[in-house]
Design an enzyme around this catalytic site. Structure first.
Site, short mmCIF file in Angstrom:
data_model
loop_
_atom_site.label_atom_id
_atom_site.label_comp_id
_atom_site.label_asym_id
_atom_site.label_seq_id
_atom_site.Cartn_x
_atom_site.Cartn_y
_atom_site.Cartn_z
N ASP A 14 0.96 9.71 58.92
CA ASP A 14 -0.18 9.19 58.17
C ASP A 14 -0.57 7.78 58.60
OD1 ASP A 14 -0.08 11.59 56.63
OD2 ASP A 14 1.47 10.70 55.38
N GLU A 174 -8.13 15.47 52.79
CA GLU A 174 -7.22 14.33 52.55
C GLU A 174 -7.63 13.17 53.44
OE1 GLU A 174 -3.15 17.02 52.12
OE2 GLU A 174 -3.84 16.40 54.08
#
Ligand code: 6LW
Length: 487
Positions: A14, A174
């Site tokens: 991420d 996301e």
């Protein structure tokens, strides 16, 4: 100059990046590990040096007894008006919060909570305003991106949360990130879930509140149809412009253990992929929208690869991390002189708690690890995916043994006597195997080995990668002369 992906190897998922004063700063998720949110610096986007962590105090982040792959989810880093902000989600408490610092090498503030749900929070600053953007709850069966304006001094909402985009049709939208480039607001996101169907998509608008129009070229970056190929799962990224005016996406992806073996053990790693805007301002990335190992980047520099990790050249809380909420009374470090003393509590590696444990991320497939261990209880080396999947090579009661833990099944090899004061434990690996040895009476003895795939995310589940840990249970132990060398 040519560079090779991943630019940050091992479990650093991420990625989020910002630029400040000509340098770049990168943060990644850390889940149940402490300190939280590793922080890197770079001048060229290819070479990343870890300068610390953002969440260094237990008071900043609640990790007590969080499940594996709970805790700190995807962070975003931004720089505004001389101040750095890191915003993230503690998935175990359900809170979204940010911290800030004016000194990137120093401590970060206490957390400031924001009352908007969802994961993957992001901040966007413009004209003295700050917008808080996160993936939102399901509305009519569709999840999407929500946004509100906040007061950055207090975290208080200055507007209602509004759904601004529902994505291009993929599941699990996301990692929203908003940018103002030219006359458009760009909202980049990930869809498809963080597995083999992962992808990066975007929409743009002339207003920060939308309507956002999805590009009909979406997804702009994905390896979901690129097979067989080692690099898979490309998604969740952040857009950045280098010091030569070229655009890139720093995103996550993973490397399969082999071309025809759909397992990954190293977690999700950081990839640097070239991106560009065409004359009408449309964004594209990679080669035909896919990600590869090698690219060219402007600049006269070389890509460094760190091969050797020893006690002397690593730092506690920098390279080494702990699990959940460590009891620091159980640790004594003299790394400059090559010594770590671990006082094993009764907490074993099989529990979602805080065993006496320090770990480095496994950053590449082929390595050799050596360490000398003396122990009053059980102590040794663990290749650790989570509490149900880990391979432990250890000394206990003057014997060395190997314990393989896979899905609740435990296999312990025949133990061998090691009466020396200190015993050398050795691990040798390649992408598909871990092999374990012990040296005693100057003879090296093979204790056993196992397939690497049982420590993969596909087997162990969750969002982390294999950690190379040193641990102790039920007594004092001493580790000396640690060396971890990648081929
Ligand atoms: C993260 C989500 C994702 O919050 O995985 O790859 C989740 N994307 O954006 C955990 O890392």
């Amino acid at each position: 100059m040519k560079y090779t992906n991943p630019v940050v190897k091992g479990f650093y998922p991420d990625p989020s990046v910002c630029e400040a004063n000509g340098k770049f700063y990168l943060v990644c998720s850390s889940f149940q590990y402490f300190p939280g949110v590793p922080l890197f610096e770079s001048e060229d986007l290819v070479n990343w040096r870890q300068i610390g962590h953002v969440l260094t105090r237990p008071t900043q982040v609640m990790l007590d007894n969080v499940r594996s792959s709970g805790g700190v989810f995807a962070p975003t880093i931004r720089y505004n008006d001389g101040r750095f902000y890191m915003v993230t989600n503690n998935n175990s408490t359900g809170e979204n919060f940010y911290v800030y610092t004016d000194d990137i090498y120093g401590e970060w503030s206490d957390p400031i909570k924001v009352d908007q749900g969802g994961i993957d929070p992001s901040l966007f600053f413009e004209n003295g305003k700050c917008y808080f953007i996160s993936n939102g709850d399901y509305v009519d069966g569709i999840n999407g991106i929500n946004q509100c304006e906040i007061d950055i001094a207090t975290g208080k909402k200055l507007s209602e949360s509004k759904r601004i985009w529902s994505g291009s049709g993929g599941r699990f939208i996301e990692s929203p990130h908003m940018y103002r480039i030219g006359k458009y607001y760009y909202l980049m996101a990930a869809e498809g879930g963080t597995e083999y169907g992962h992808m990066i998509t975007y929409a743009r608008s002339k207003s920060v509140w939308g309507p956002f129009v999805s590009d009909n070229n979406n997804p702009i970056l994905t390896n979901r149809n690129k097979a067989p190929h080692i690099i898979q799962g490309i998604g969740h990224g952040d857009l950045v412009c280098d010091n030569n005016g070229n655009w890139h996406i720093l995103c996550l992806g993973f490397r399969q253990i082999a071309l025809w073996q759909a397992y990954h053990t190293l977690g999700r790693e950081v990839f640097l992929i070239p991106a560009r805007f065409d004359e009408s301002g449309r964004l594209s990335a990679g080669k035909d929208g896919t990600a590869d190992f090698e690219y060219e980047i402007d600049g006269d520099f070389t890509q460094e690869q760190r091969k050797l990790y020893t006690f002397e050249n690593t730092g506690i809380g920098l390279d080494w991390c702990f699990m959940r909420k460590p009891n620091m009374d159980n640790y004594k470090f003299d790394l400059e002189n090559g010594i770590a003393e671990l006082n094993g509590s009764e907490v074993t590696l099989d529990r979602a708690a805080s065993p006496t444990f320090i770990a480095l991320r496994q950053r590449d497939f082929d390595f050799e690890l050596k360490v000398n261990v003396s122990s009053k209880g059980e102590a040794g080396v663990t290749l650790y995916a989570c509490e149900s999947e880990h391979y432990d090579l250890f000394i206990k009661d003057c014997r060395a043994a190997l314990k393989l833990n896979i899905g609740g099944i435990k296999q312990v090899t025949n133990s061998i006597p090691v009466c020396d004061e200190e015993t050398e434990l050795i691990v040798r690996t390649n992408s598909t195997r871990y092999d374990f040895y012990v040296r005693t009476d100057s003879k090296e003895i093979f204790l056993g080995g196992a397939a690497a795939k049982y420590l993969s995310t596909e087997v162990a589940e969750g969002f982390t990668g294999v950690m190379i840990g040193l641990y102790a249970v039920g007594g004092k132990s001493k580790f000396r002369d640690f060396s971890l060398e990648y081929k």
